[in-house]
Enzyme design. Structure first.
Site, PDB file in Angstrom:
ATOM      1  N   ASP A  41       8.125  -5.554   9.192  1.00 36.73           N
ATOM      2  CA  ASP A  41       9.533  -5.658  10.015  1.00 36.73           C
ATOM      3  C   ASP A  41       9.603  -6.967  10.732  1.00 36.73           C
ATOM      4  O   ASP A  41      10.293  -6.975  11.703  1.00 36.73           O
ATOM      5  CB  ASP A  41       9.403  -4.564  11.092  1.00 36.73           C
ATOM      6  CG  ASP A  41       8.100  -4.309  11.807  1.00 36.73           C
ATOM      7  OD1 ASP A  41       7.053  -5.195  11.500  1.00 36.73           O
ATOM      8  OD2 ASP A  41       8.263  -3.743  12.814  1.00 36.73           O
ATOM      9  N   ASP A  55       0.838  -1.183   0.064  1.00 35.17           N
ATOM     10  CA  ASP A  55      -0.076  -0.034  -0.042  1.00 35.17           C
ATOM     11  C   ASP A  55       0.837   1.247   0.115  1.00 35.17           C
ATOM     12  O   ASP A  55       0.365   2.258   0.310  1.00 35.17           O
ATOM     13  CB  ASP A  55      -0.859  -0.095   1.315  1.00 35.17           C
ATOM     14  CG  ASP A  55      -2.176  -0.416   0.903  1.00 35.17           C
ATOM     15  OD1 ASP A  55      -2.384  -1.072  -0.276  1.00 35.17           O
ATOM     16  OD2 ASP A  55      -3.065  -0.791   1.865  1.00 35.17           O
ATOM     17  N   ASP A  91      -7.155  -6.828  14.146  1.00 37.43           N
ATOM     18  CA  ASP A  91      -6.665  -8.180  14.620  1.00 37.43           C
ATOM     19  C   ASP A  91      -7.341  -8.470  15.663  1.00 37.43           C
ATOM     20  O   ASP A  91      -8.009  -9.713  15.855  1.00 37.43           O
ATOM     21  CB  ASP A  91      -5.076  -8.182  14.923  1.00 37.43           C
ATOM     22  CG  ASP A  91      -4.892  -6.773  15.788  1.00 37.43           C
ATOM     23  OD1 ASP A  91      -5.744  -6.072  16.111  1.00 37.43           O
ATOM     24  OD2 ASP A  91      -3.481  -6.607  15.988  1.00 37.43           O
ATOM     25  N   ASP A  99       4.021  -8.493   9.445  1.00 36.05           N
ATOM     26  CA  ASP A  99       4.170  -7.455   9.167  1.00 36.05           C
ATOM     27  C   ASP A  99       5.583  -7.190   8.578  1.00 36.05           C
ATOM     28  O   ASP A  99       6.349  -8.115   8.646  1.00 36.05           O
ATOM     29  CB  ASP A  99       4.267  -6.394  10.475  1.00 36.05           C
ATOM     30  CG  ASP A  99       2.632  -6.197  10.893  1.00 36.05           C
ATOM     31  OD1 ASP A  99       1.633  -6.631  10.200  1.00 36.05           O
ATOM     32  OD2 ASP A  99       2.529  -5.651  11.958  1.00 36.05           O
TER      33      ASP A  99
END
Length: 411
Positions: free
Chosen positions: A177, A116, A269, A175
């Site tokens: 990272d 995105d 989540d 994610d």
């Protein structure tokens, strides 16, 4: 004043009573984590059925090259791995490389990079990285959207709508990272394969930059308690604990049955986890599996993260509180209702108006919210109780009180 003082006194005593209750809760969770998990060694492998995947070697690797083992590839379910990212120039190579190195038959795994990014240069770099791995016969898909509607939840939902994604039985989410070890799927997927009632396998985060400054060390202590005590005890007692948004594997059928990803809050989540719990799905936390990640090392990033987590949890409570109370499962099984109510996040205001979520019953929520409306002097005195002290210190930290211990922030 004569009319207000008794009400304020009652509110303060109610908050102190709730603080004592939460102290008891913390002690019980710590006892469960210490005795059941640490001393008695009741690991998830002993409480749930777990067997290595067919064709997997003793060393924890899948024999995907040996022709005889290829017949057992049918035993490996189709797995989708999603990597949502947004302008992740510093870490995109690490996360994509780690996921592409996962040990799993190459024809039974699909990697999906949900980009995105708004920076065209970063988008081009991420796409080139995906093309490079695709040239190495890795089934990796680079997906972009015309808009960022729904942010992360919208990206995950859009990714699940592709035809190839609908063929997958499980989906792992990382994610940008996060960097999983190569045997991540070999250790987590068997729990889902052999235990059809489990919807989610959540693993622990391992922080690679926890020693960067005082702020990261404080975050590590807080999150270590969250994983070692709250999630570990919740998993052992079959109580509700939320999905952490990353480093977990979901059963796709559980996601679909629970209504899929929704973008009504910034804690998509937790939203999905609560809805799955109301559908009687079970969650499992496996603390022995750790995934490398990074903590926010700047004051601005940390404030943004905490604001998103806590405000999103408050909005989720407003939207789902009544749904939890009136849920058929909760009405038929009161102990389940207590579990869900007790682990829904609520908002309290401390000091300079910073809001934080905290676990508690609905009655606790009203008492704490009433206490947050007290004048600043009463709020600060109430904050000295066991329950309020961590959040009181946290509000001071976010308001800049700890900044003297931190390195200068970039302008």
């Amino acid at each position: 004043a004569r009319a207000v003082a008794p009400a304020l006194t009652t509110a303060v005593w109610a908050c102190l009573a709730m603080s004592a209750m939460l102290l008891l809760e913390a002690a019980c969770m710590s006892l469960v984590s210490l005795v059941a998990v640490r001393l008695l060694r009741l690991r998830p492998e002993r409480r749930f059925k777990w067997e290595p995947m067919a064709g997997a070697l003793e060393g924890g690797e899948a024999d995907v090259e040996d022709p005889p083992a290829s017949a057992g590839r049918r035993e490996f379910p189709m797995v989708l791995v999603q990597i949502p990212m947004y302008n992740e120039k510093e870490v995109y190579k690490l996360s994509i490389g780690a996921v592409c190195a996962l040990t799993w038959p190459p024809d039974r795994i699909i990697i999906q990079v949900l980009d995105d990014s708004t920076d065209p240069i970063i988008k081009e770099l991420v796409e080139l990285e995906c093309q490079e791995w695709a040239s190495k016969k890795i089934d990796i898909k680079y997906e972009v959207r015309n808009n960022r509607k729904g942010y992360k939840a919208g990206a995950l939902k859009k990714g699940m709508e592709h035809v190839y994604a609908q063929q997958c039985e499980f989906v792992a989410i990382f994610d940008a990272d996060f960097q999983p070890e190569s045997d991540f799927l070999l250790k987590t997927i068997p729990f889902l394969v052999h235990n059809p009632k489990i919807a989610l396998v959540q693993t622990r985060w391992k922080f690679v930059n926890y020693d960067a400054c005082l702020m990261t060390r404080i975050q590590k202590m807080s999150l270590d308690y969250h994983f070692k005590v709250e999630q570990e005890s919740g998993s052992f007692m079959h109580a509700f604990f939320g999905f952490n948004g990353t480093a977990g594997v979901w059963r796709v059928s559980a996601i679909n049955e629970s209504g899929g990803w929704k973008d009504r809050t910034t804690v998509e989540d937790m939203d999905l986890a609560v809805r799955a719990c109301l559908k009687e799905w079970e969650f499992l936390y496996v603390g022995d599996i750790r995934v490398k990640s990074e903590l926010p090392s700047t004051f601005k990033a940390y404030r943004h993260q905490q604001h998103r987590w806590t405000c999103g949890a408050a909005n989720l409570f407003r939207k789902m509180g009544w749904e939890i109370v009136t849920n058929k499962v909760c009405l038929l099984e009161p102990h389940r209702k207590r579990q869900n109510e007790y682990h829904v996040m609520f908002v309290i205001s401390l000091c300079r108006g910073y809001q934080y979520g905290r676990n508690g019953t609905f009655y606790t929520a009203f008492c704490l919210y009433g206490g947050s409306l007290l004048p600043s002097s009463h709020s600060c005195s109430t904050a000295l109780s066991f329950h309020y002290l961590p959040w009181f210190l946290k509000s001071i930290f976010l308001s800049g009180g700890w900044s003297i211990f931190l390195p200068p922030l970039p302008s």
